[in-house]
Design a protein around this motif. Sequence first.
Motif, PDB file in Angstrom:
ATOM      1  N   ILE B  68     -37.809 162.932 -25.706  1.00  0.00           N
ATOM      2  CA  ILE B  68     -36.359 163.063 -25.555  1.00  0.00           C
ATOM      3  C   ILE B  68     -35.661 162.608 -26.842  1.00  0.00           C
ATOM      4  N   LEU B  69     -36.121 161.498 -27.397  1.00  0.00           N
ATOM      5  CA  LEU B  69     -35.534 161.035 -28.656  1.00  0.00           C
ATOM      6  C   LEU B  69     -35.738 162.083 -29.751  1.00  0.00           C
ATOM      7  N   GLY B  70     -36.890 162.697 -29.733  1.00  0.00           N
ATOM      8  CA  GLY B  70     -37.183 163.732 -30.721  1.00  0.00           C
ATOM      9  C   GLY B  70     -36.253 164.925 -30.590  1.00  0.00           C
ATOM     10  N   VAL B  71     -35.985 165.322 -29.376  1.00  0.00           N
ATOM     11  CA  VAL B  71     -35.099 166.461 -29.155  1.00  0.00           C
ATOM     12  C   VAL B  71     -33.674 166.132 -29.601  1.00  0.00           C
ATOM     13  N   ILE B  72     -33.256 164.884 -29.338  1.00  0.00           N
ATOM     14  CA  ILE B  72     -31.928 164.481 -29.822  1.00  0.00           C
ATOM     15  C   ILE B  72     -31.895 164.518 -31.344  1.00  0.00           C
ATOM     16  N   ALA B  73     -32.973 164.063 -31.969  1.00  0.00           N
ATOM     17  CA  ALA B  73     -33.054 164.105 -33.431  1.00  0.00           C
ATOM     18  C   ALA B  73     -32.977 165.545 -33.924  1.00  0.00           C
ATOM     19  N   LEU B  74     -33.708 166.431 -33.275  1.00  0.00           N
ATOM     20  CA  LEU B  74     -33.677 167.844 -33.650  1.00  0.00           C
ATOM     21  C   LEU B  74     -32.262 168.386 -33.549  1.00  0.00           C
ATOM     22  N   GLY B  75     -31.617 168.109 -32.443  1.00  0.00           N
ATOM     23  CA  GLY B  75     -30.252 168.602 -32.244  1.00  0.00           C
ATOM     24  C   GLY B  75     -29.273 168.036 -33.256  1.00  0.00           C
ATOM     25  N   THR B  76     -29.418 166.754 -33.568  1.00  0.00           N
ATOM     26  CA  THR B  76     -28.505 166.111 -34.524  1.00  0.00           C
ATOM     27  C   THR B  76     -28.579 166.782 -35.881  1.00  0.00           C
ATOM     28  N   VAL B  77     -29.777 166.994 -36.371  1.00  0.00           N
ATOM     29  CA  VAL B  77     -29.929 167.592 -37.700  1.00  0.00           C
ATOM     30  C   VAL B  77     -29.567 169.079 -37.677  1.00  0.00           C
ATOM     31  N   ALA B  78     -29.964 169.772 -36.618  1.00  0.00           N
ATOM     32  CA  ALA B  78     -29.641 171.200 -36.524  1.00  0.00           C
ATOM     33  C   ALA B  78     -28.137 171.420 -36.547  1.00  0.00           C
ATOM     34  N   ILE B  79     -27.419 170.591 -35.795  1.00  0.00           N
ATOM     35  CA  ILE B  79     -25.961 170.717 -35.767  1.00  0.00           C
ATOM     36  C   ILE B  79     -25.361 170.388 -37.132  1.00  0.00           C
ATOM     37  N   ALA B  80     -25.853 169.331 -37.759  1.00  0.00           N
ATOM     38  CA  ALA B  80     -25.310 168.927 -39.066  1.00  0.00           C
ATOM     39  C   ALA B  80     -25.448 170.050 -40.086  1.00  0.00           C
ATOM     40  N   VAL B  81     -26.546 170.762 -40.042  1.00  0.00           N
ATOM     41  CA  VAL B  81     -26.773 171.853 -41.002  1.00  0.00           C
ATOM     42  C   VAL B  81     -26.005 173.107 -40.586  1.00  0.00           C
ATOM     43  N   ALA B  82     -26.129 173.471 -39.318  1.00  0.00           N
ATOM     44  CA  ALA B  82     -25.546 174.732 -38.861  1.00  0.00           C
ATOM     45  C   ALA B  82     -24.027 174.730 -38.883  1.00  0.00           C
ATOM     46  N   GLN B  83     -23.435 173.563 -38.665  1.00  0.00           N
ATOM     47  CA  GLN B  83     -21.978 173.571 -38.597  1.00  0.00           C
ATOM     48  C   GLN B  83     -21.317 173.826 -39.949  1.00  0.00           C
ATOM     49  N   GLU B  84     -22.052 173.618 -41.019  1.00  0.00           N
ATOM     50  CA  GLU B  84     -21.492 173.967 -42.337  1.00  0.00           C
ATOM     51  C   GLU B  84     -21.262 175.480 -42.408  1.00  0.00           C
ATOM     52  N   TYR B  85     -22.129 176.224 -41.784  1.00  0.00           N
ATOM     53  CA  TYR B  85     -21.926 177.683 -41.712  1.00  0.00           C
ATOM     54  C   TYR B  85     -20.815 178.002 -40.719  1.00  0.00           C
ATOM     55  N   ALA B  86     -20.855 177.363 -39.564  1.00  0.00           N
ATOM     56  CA  ALA B  86     -19.889 177.673 -38.517  1.00  0.00           C
ATOM     57  C   ALA B  86     -18.459 177.319 -38.935  1.00  0.00           C
ATOM     58  N   TYR B  87     -18.274 176.188 -39.590  1.00  0.00           N
ATOM     59  CA  TYR B  87     -16.941 175.787 -40.024  1.00  0.00           C
ATOM     60  C   TYR B  87     -16.503 176.502 -41.308  1.00  0.00           C
ATOM     61  N   GLY B  88     -17.454 177.099 -42.011  1.00  0.00           N
ATOM     62  CA  GLY B  88     -17.135 177.700 -43.305  1.00  0.00           C
ATOM     63  C   GLY B  88     -17.106 176.696 -44.438  1.00  0.00           C
ATOM     64  N   THR B  89     -17.451 175.451 -44.151  1.00  0.00           N
ATOM     65  CA  THR B  89     -17.385 174.415 -45.183  1.00  0.00           C
ATOM     66  C   THR B  89     -18.481 174.586 -46.225  1.00  0.00           C
ATOM     67  N   LEU B  90     -19.494 175.371 -45.932  1.00  0.00           N
ATOM     68  CA  LEU B  90     -20.571 175.565 -46.903  1.00  0.00           C
ATOM     69  C   LEU B  90     -20.053 176.155 -48.201  1.00  0.00           C
ATOM     70  N   ARG B  91     -19.097 177.079 -48.101  1.00  0.00           N
ATOM     71  CA  ARG B  91     -18.577 177.689 -49.329  1.00  0.00           C
ATOM     72  C   ARG B  91     -17.824 176.667 -50.176  1.00  0.00           C
ATOM     73  N   THR B  92     -17.249 175.683 -49.513  1.00  0.00           N
ATOM     74  CA  THR B  92     -16.509 174.646 -50.244  1.00  0.00           C
ATOM     75  C   THR B  92     -17.464 173.650 -50.901  1.00  0.00           C
TER      76      THR B  92
END
Lengths: 326, 256
Positions: B68-92
């Motif tokens: 369970i801790l591992g899955v939370i870790a997976l989700g935490t990092v996945a969100i941190a990376v993916a949201q740069e695309y979702a928010y558009g902040t990656l271009r900035t």
Amino acid sequence: MATAVPLLRPDPDDDRRGSGHPSADAGSRAIRSTGLSKVYGGVRAVDGLDLDVPRGSITGFVGPNGAGKTTTIRMLLGLVRPSAGGAEVLGVDVGNPAGYLPRVGSLIEGPAFHPALSGRRNLEVLASLGGFPRARVDETLAIVGLSDRAGDHYRTYSLGMKQRLGVAAALLPDPELVVLDEPANGLDPAGIIEMRALLRSLRDRGTTVFVSSHLLAEVEQIADWLVLLHHGRLLFQGPIADLLARRTTRLRIAGETPEDAGVVATVARRLGYDAEVADGYVTVAAGREAAASLTRASMAAGIALTEIGIERSTLEESFLTLTGGH
Amino acid sequence: MVRAFRSEWLKIRRRGMLLGSAGSMAALAVLGVVLVVLRAGSGKAEITVGRLSQPDGFAYLMSHAGDILGVIALGTVAIAVAQEYAYGTLRTILVREPRRLQLLAGKLAANLVFVAAGVALAFVAGLVAALIIAPSQGIDTSAWFGSGLGRTLSSAGDLVLGAVGFGLFGCLLGVVLRAPAPAVIAGLAWALPVEGLLSSVWSNLGDWLPFRQLGVIIQQGTATVGYTHALVLGGAYALVACAVAAVLFRQRDVLA
């Protein structure tokens, strides 16, 4: 929004400025491209673009939606790889973005920040990433007039405030080149006037301002240099005065009654001019030099003229003429 | 890379992240420990009071929370990376740091440090909870800090290692899918039902699946898969995941 822009030009030996190698005439050109192209699937979004943007200018990069403006900007900022051709920004090849981007600020396709962070924190994230001092954050917030709301979450900002924060982010590096995509988007009339003054002040201190917009009337207000794009191809490039010099001039004439307009139009056509009647006015395709002859001929026909005005075609009309109206 | 790390840390150290991710880890660890201890004390579970009283009793207890801790870790990092695309902040951020590999490395390092800290916090919270509740269920915890001290402490290290491994896969999912929800769902789906299904159909396959290796690391080895096997194979999988993520992040056009 303050128009004075505090100076922050770091030590040239600062390694965060990058390791680009400027070309021979880097001093005169902020952006230069040769045959720059981008193909997505079978669609040529940008087709053989030869840009030539002088330093220290306000350059309007205009074209209708889908003309290829944003794709071009993304290639110049190293976000998208060109399919063909090449480009240099501040004398450095776009294949080496680390060589010039520390000196570039940008706002493309609207502001993008983390909703859960405050405006100030969002700028601090970018300042930390770029190696800029924290003090620069407060300076740029003051420039765009967001100091009072800097501590609020970005998601609580209005569209205009988000846009201002985007401009603040673009100014963080005290850039030599600022690339702004629709900078007036979401601003109220006072904000638009302030934005124009800000861009002029940047230009006056030597910063090159590259403004992308589909609003030609807005660009006409501030630009020195113009690049017109249409279907991914360059349509015009040069001083905006050159394009405006091509504008056609017209005379707008009114008689005592709306019915007089038809008579005046007939008189104008007999003199060899094209004339159109609408809403009680006659628009004659002629310049100031025809006013005297038209006046005399109208009087001879028993019509007293009450109004003669000179109209010049707008940038939009010039653009439509260049594109054949498409 | 240091600037990318510091910049990312500014985003991480906010209340939502601290309470959301780290807090969840601690809360789930406590919940898991309490439930298992109570179940053992009831005498109706496979896990017995005697088993938990052994020197590796706490390590065994925490390993049940590991996935369970591992899955939370997976989700935490996945969100941190993916949201740069979702928010558009990656271009900035790419305009501020165009060296993409350094940006990704700094960002990943910051999030993995956060994950490791969260798991360490969960370990401590679980230990405290266990020490409070275990005596009431007849579990003798003295051996955990006696002959079992090394095992108790090493279990913390393996929990962190396993969670970091999950986090690396989260990074890959974030880069590939470029949206937080699909990245997390894909990770959950693979970690929980998919690998379980594959293992039940082909029993030997389970010894070779990526998330299974991470689970074995957390458990410090199982009856069928050795710790070293899991460490080597899990490490190889993680390296491949990193390499694929790095290539995609570096090469792809940024349209977001």
